[in-house]
Design an enzyme around this catalytic site. Sequence first.
Site, short mmCIF file in Angstrom:
data_model
loop_
_atom_site.label_atom_id
_atom_site.label_comp_id
_atom_site.label_asym_id
_atom_site.label_seq_id
_atom_site.Cartn_x
_atom_site.Cartn_y
_atom_site.Cartn_z
N ASP A 178 -10.31 -3.75 -5.16
CA ASP A 178 -9.67 -2.81 -4.22
C ASP A 178 -10.22 -1.40 -4.44
O ASP A 178 -10.03 -0.83 -5.51
CB ASP A 178 -8.14 -2.84 -4.45
CG ASP A 178 -7.39 -2.10 -3.37
OD1 ASP A 178 -7.97 -1.19 -2.74
OD2 ASP A 178 -6.21 -2.42 -3.15
N HIS A 212 -8.28 -4.59 -0.63
CA HIS A 212 -6.98 -4.00 -0.28
C HIS A 212 -6.16 -4.90 0.67
O HIS A 212 -4.95 -4.79 0.71
CB HIS A 212 -7.23 -2.63 0.36
CG HIS A 212 -6.05 -1.72 0.31
ND1 HIS A 212 -5.51 -1.26 -0.87
CD2 HIS A 212 -5.27 -1.19 1.30
CE1 HIS A 212 -4.47 -0.47 -0.61
NE2 HIS A 212 -4.30 -0.42 0.70
N SER A 217 0.83 -1.21 0.00
CA SER A 217 0.00 0.00 0.00
C SER A 217 0.87 1.27 0.00
O SER A 217 1.60 1.50 -0.96
CB SER A 217 -0.96 -0.08 1.19
OG SER A 217 -1.91 0.92 1.15
C1 MLT Z 1 -1.29 5.95 0.00
O1 MLT Z 1 -1.63 6.95 0.62
O2 MLT Z 1 -0.12 5.64 -0.22
C2 MLT Z 1 -2.40 5.08 -0.50
O3 MLT Z 1 -3.60 5.77 -0.46
C3 MLT Z 1 -2.51 3.81 0.25
C4 MLT Z 1 -2.78 4.04 1.70
O4 MLT Z 1 -1.85 4.26 2.44
O5 MLT Z 1 -3.94 3.98 2.12
#
Ligand code: MLT
Length: 223
Positions: free
Chosen positions: A159, A190, A109
């Site tokens: 996701d 996710h 992520s």
């Molecule tokens: C991010 O901010 O890098 C993406 O939205 C993934 C997350 O951290 O939720």
Amino acid sequence: MPRDLGFIYEFVPAGTPDTPVTLLLLHGTGGNEQDLLPIGKELCPDAALLSPRGKVLENGMPRFFRRVAEGVFDEEDLKFRAHELAEFVRSAAQQYGLQDKKFIAVGYSNGANIASGLLLLHPHLLSGAILFRPMVPFTMSFLPDLKQAHVLLASGKGDPIASPEQNQKLAAMLSMAGADVSVYWHDGGHELGRDDLQAARSWLSQNVLNALPPPRTTPPSGQ
Ligand code: MLT
């Protein structure tokens, strides 16, 4: 006691000195340097593990760069943080004698997004990356040469955060830069599933570990 390399981090030495890769573990929002250690061990039990904690806090949750809103990145900060992280990786490589190892980022992520930033801004730092639930970190008018890089994108078909469109855009961008790109589609969203880890493990052994020259063997003494 590890030297202060500008980040809070964990370092786990390689199981055997011949292990050719070091995994750079990059956690998701709200995680820390402990989170991905079990995944690193599972992906490559003998590899050294370098796991920093993101330095940006969002409501007390560590991240690797600032964002303006969900899915809207502060690109200037992302680039600044990617340079800072690259510096950390170089210093850690020197501190732990890992200069001749292949660094493979394993990011989830937010950690996958800073890993893509590292690939694009420091194309010689990493030999590859496993990007779990990635997005496009920023667009570039000139792409770097990523011919030496192997990248796996593992994305969730449903996701809502790192959407399949984001996966496809990033895969196209990295392929255009010359990287060897593979994509794994997980049936859920996710969150990571066991299938993601199995896919990553077999991708790593086929595309990275088996593609490397065998370790040099030291001749028995007296010969
Ligand atoms: C991010 O901010 O890098 C993406 O939205 C993934 C997350 O951290 O939720």
